[in-house]
Design an enzyme around this catalytic site. Structure first.
Site, short mmCIF file in Angstrom:
data_model
loop_
_atom_site.label_atom_id
_atom_site.label_comp_id
_atom_site.label_asym_id
_atom_site.label_seq_id
_atom_site.Cartn_x
_atom_site.Cartn_y
_atom_site.Cartn_z
N GLY A 146 24.01 4.22 23.79
CA GLY A 146 24.28 2.78 23.94
C GLY A 146 25.59 2.59 24.67
N SER B 82 29.71 -2.47 24.63
CA SER B 82 31.14 -2.55 24.31
C SER B 82 31.55 -1.49 23.28
CB SER B 82 31.50 -3.91 23.73
OG SER B 82 30.65 -4.91 24.18
N ARG C 281 21.01 2.95 29.76
CA ARG C 281 19.75 2.87 30.52
C ARG C 281 19.94 2.35 31.93
NH1 ARG C 281 17.04 -2.05 26.96
NH2 ARG C 281 18.74 -3.52 27.23
N TYR D 203 31.02 -4.31 30.44
CA TYR D 203 31.35 -4.53 29.03
C TYR D 203 32.84 -4.44 28.71
CZ TYR D 203 26.38 -4.54 27.97
OH TYR D 203 25.05 -4.88 27.91
N LYS E 219 25.25 -3.03 13.31
CA LYS E 219 25.45 -3.94 12.17
C LYS E 219 24.34 -4.97 12.11
CE LYS E 219 30.48 -3.44 12.17
NZ LYS E 219 31.75 -4.02 12.58
N GLY F 19 33.43 -1.31 10.25
CA GLY F 19 34.76 -1.79 9.91
C GLY F 19 35.16 -2.90 10.86
N LYS G 196 28.56 -9.91 7.30
CA LYS G 196 29.73 -10.68 7.76
C LYS G 196 29.45 -11.43 9.06
CE LYS G 196 30.68 -7.87 11.18
NZ LYS G 196 30.81 -8.16 12.60
N ASN H 124 29.66 -13.21 17.40
CA ASN H 124 29.11 -14.12 16.40
C ASN H 124 29.99 -15.35 16.21
OD1 ASN H 124 26.62 -12.75 15.21
ND2 ASN H 124 28.10 -11.08 15.28
N1 LIG Z 1 30.33 -0.19 13.74
C1 LIG Z 1 31.22 -1.09 14.17
O1 LIG Z 1 32.33 -1.18 13.68
C2 LIG Z 1 30.77 -2.02 15.25
C3 LIG Z 1 29.42 -2.16 15.44
N2 LIG Z 1 28.98 -2.99 16.35
C4 LIG Z 1 27.54 -3.06 16.40
O2 LIG Z 1 27.06 -2.10 17.36
C5 LIG Z 1 25.87 -2.58 17.97
C6 LIG Z 1 26.09 -2.58 19.47
O3 LIG Z 1 27.18 -3.43 19.71
P1 LIG Z 1 27.89 -3.57 21.09
O4 LIG Z 1 28.03 -2.27 21.79
O5 LIG Z 1 29.13 -4.31 20.84
O6 LIG Z 1 26.80 -4.48 21.85
P2 LIG Z 1 26.69 -4.81 23.39
O7 LIG Z 1 25.83 -6.02 23.49
O8 LIG Z 1 28.05 -4.85 23.98
O9 LIG Z 1 25.91 -3.55 23.99
C7 LIG Z 1 24.65 -3.17 23.56
C8 LIG Z 1 24.23 -1.98 24.41
O10 LIG Z 1 23.00 -1.47 23.93
C9 LIG Z 1 22.18 -1.20 25.04
N3 LIG Z 1 20.77 -1.25 24.68
C10 LIG Z 1 20.07 -2.25 24.12
N4 LIG Z 1 18.80 -1.89 23.93
C11 LIG Z 1 18.68 -0.62 24.41
C12 LIG Z 1 17.61 0.28 24.52
N5 LIG Z 1 16.38 -0.01 24.08
N6 LIG Z 1 17.84 1.48 25.08
C13 LIG Z 1 19.07 1.79 25.53
N7 LIG Z 1 20.14 0.99 25.45
C14 LIG Z 1 19.94 -0.22 24.90
C15 LIG Z 1 22.52 -2.29 26.05
O11 LIG Z 1 22.10 -1.87 27.32
P3 LIG Z 1 22.09 -2.84 28.61
O12 LIG Z 1 23.53 -2.99 28.97
O13 LIG Z 1 21.31 -2.05 29.60
O14 LIG Z 1 21.45 -4.12 28.18
C16 LIG Z 1 24.03 -2.34 25.88
O15 LIG Z 1 24.64 -1.38 26.69
C17 LIG Z 1 25.63 -3.98 17.36
O16 LIG Z 1 24.73 -3.85 16.29
C18 LIG Z 1 26.99 -4.40 16.82
O17 LIG Z 1 26.88 -5.27 15.74
C19 LIG Z 1 29.81 -3.66 17.15
C20 LIG Z 1 31.18 -3.54 17.01
C21 LIG Z 1 31.77 -2.75 16.02
O1 LIG Z 2 31.44 -6.13 14.29
C1 LIG Z 2 32.29 -6.41 15.09
C2 LIG Z 2 33.71 -6.14 14.89
O2 LIG Z 2 33.94 -5.46 13.71
C3 LIG Z 2 31.91 -7.11 16.33
O3 LIG Z 2 31.57 -8.40 15.99
P1 LIG Z 2 30.61 -9.22 16.94
O4 LIG Z 2 29.31 -8.49 16.98
O5 LIG Z 2 30.56 -10.58 16.33
O6 LIG Z 2 31.27 -9.24 18.29
#
Ligand SMILES: NC(=O)C1=CN([C@@H]2O[C@H](COP(=O)(O)OP(=O)(O)OC[C@H]3O[C@@H](n4cnc5c(N)ncnc54)[C@H](OP(=O)(O)O)[C@@H]3O)[C@@H](O)[C@H]2O)C=CC1
Ligand SMILES: O=C(CO)COP(=O)(O)O
Length: 338
Positions: free
Chosen positions: A11, A14, A35, A52, A109, A137, A192, A257
């Site tokens: 993925g 961001s 992708r 991103y 998340k 986190g 959250k 969000n």
């Molecule tokens: N664990 C933590 O502390 C955090 C977790 N998150 C969570 O992580 C997840 C991702 O967040 P984030 O990176 O910020 O989201 P973004 O929207 O910034 O990026 C999502 C990425 O996933 C890719 N993607 C989506 N579907 C597919 C697929 N089928 N195959 C391959 N790639 C795919 C997208 O590709 P494309 O660019 O090609 O569309 C994009 O690059 C979310 O669930 C978010 O809530 C976020 C922040 C902190």
């Molecule tokens: O989970 C996150 C930070 O901890 C990112 O939050 P958002 O998905 O709302 O941008």
């Protein structure tokens, strides 16, 4: 403790990019799978993810690939950083390339609508040969990329896994705390997002600090009530993956969000907001699932019901706030230490 020779992050959005870059900065061999060919080339040649994280140069050793098999080949540790709507599909593709005992960490998340599955549960179903953990986190990706001091939680019942991930990600600006409450940590990260939408909405309406404090504290009470009913440890919600993440996302316009909520508060339509955002805001879907579960299980969640009424039953914010102010007055803290 395992010392990996190669790590993959699946993925290239961001968060995936931000954590891949931490590990590359720590001197690990890291492959970021995405992708989009053009973006992968951009990372490999110009060391930037312009879509991103446009303002942050990436480590020159960080490799990107659009070939899943090649990206995970020889990896002892794989992080999943795709939205919840894609997790199962990616896991189904991944399973053939994962060796027995490979560590697989979910950072997603969100909740799968069918059967209310969290992403570690989806991964365990699809990739039973993996050792699974959850990372969650207060981790706004842009702040991580900017080198702001950040803490996170690795959760697994497997202490060796926790220690391995702590060592892998730890840096001068990133600290990793361990937990054995996988369910609580993962549920905290998903829940959250709902309250971040509500906080964004409140901010757009110019609410004062009294209101914001009350909103966030009652959000914590409500999300813990739900999680404890489902089997989580209430203490987890006092940690980074609970109240920590709630604070970050309820207070920062960097949260997608929160931004959705802010624009709802300005009177924009949800579909337009989501279409314009271009990134994932998991809270929108999570809201529907939690509303359905809390109704089915009889769990009192007035904030969830109020947001649901505003978004899906077209009630005005004034109407739902008015009704909440005259609902039964309750206890402040519900949980007691035995
Ligand atoms: N664990 C933590 O502390 C955090 C977790 N998150 C969570 O992580 C997840 C991702 O967040 P984030 O990176 O910020 O989201 P973004 O929207 O910034 O990026 C999502 C990425 O996933 C890719 N993607 C989506 N579907 C597919 C697929 N089928 N195959 C391959 N790639 C795919 C997208 O590709 P494309 O660019 O090609 O569309 C994009 O690059 C979310 O669930 C978010 O809530 C976020 C922040 C902190
Ligand atoms: O989970 C996150 C930070 O901890 C990112 O939050 P958002 O998905 O709302 O941008």
């Amino acid at each position: 403790m395992l010392k990996p020779s190669k790590v993959a992050v699946l993925g290239g959005g961001s968060f995936g990019t931000a954590i891949a870059n931490i590990m590359a900065n720590n001197g690990h061999s890291v492959c970021l799978w995405m992708r989009n060919d053009q973006r992968a080339d951009e990372i490999n040649q110009q060391h930037i993810n312009r879509s991103y994280l446009p303002d942050y140069p990436l480590n020159e050793q960080l490799q990107a690939s659009t070939d899943l098999a090649a990206a995970v080949q020889g990896c002892e540790i794989v992080f999943m950083a795709v939205p919840s709507s894609s997790s199962r599909a990616v896991a189904k593709e991944l399973v053939a390339h994962i060796a027995d005992g490979c560590i697989l960490i979910s950072t997603t998340k969100g909740i799968e609508p069918e059967n209310f599955k969290l992403m570690s549960q989806v991964l365990a179903e699809e990739i039973p040969q993996a050792r699974i953990g959850v990372l969650s986190g207060p981790n706004l990706a842009k702040e991580i990329a900017a080198g702001q001091i950040t803490g996170t939680v690795i959760a697994s019942e497997d202490d060796e896994l926790n220690e391995t991930i702590q060592t892998l990600l730890h840096s001068g600006t990133f600290r990793v705390y361990a937990s054995n409450d996988v369910f609580g940590v993962e549920l905290g990260g998903a829940l959250k997002n709902i309250y971040a939408i509500i906080s964004g909405m409140a901010a757009a309406m110019g609410t004062g600090q009294n209101t914001i404090s009350m909103l966030m504290t009652r959000s914590l009470a409500e999300m813990s009530r739900f999680a404890v009913h489902k089997g989580a440890d209430p203490m987890t919600f006092l940690g980074l993956a609970g109240v920590g993440d709630l604070i970050a996302t309820c207070m920062s316009p960097l949260s997608r969000n929160y931004r959705v909520g802010y624009q709802l508060g300005e009177g924009k339509a949800l579909d337009d907001i989501v279409a314009e955002l271009g990134q994932v805001a998991e809270g929108v879907n999570t809201l529907k699932l939690i509303k359905q579960q809390s109704d089915e299980l009889g769990i009192y969640m007035p904030l969830v019901s109020a947001l649901y009424d505003v978004i899906y039953n077209k009630k005005t914010i004034k109407e739902v706030v008015g009704a909440m102010m005259f609902s039964e007055q309750n206890r402040d803290v519900e949980f007691t230490v035995q």
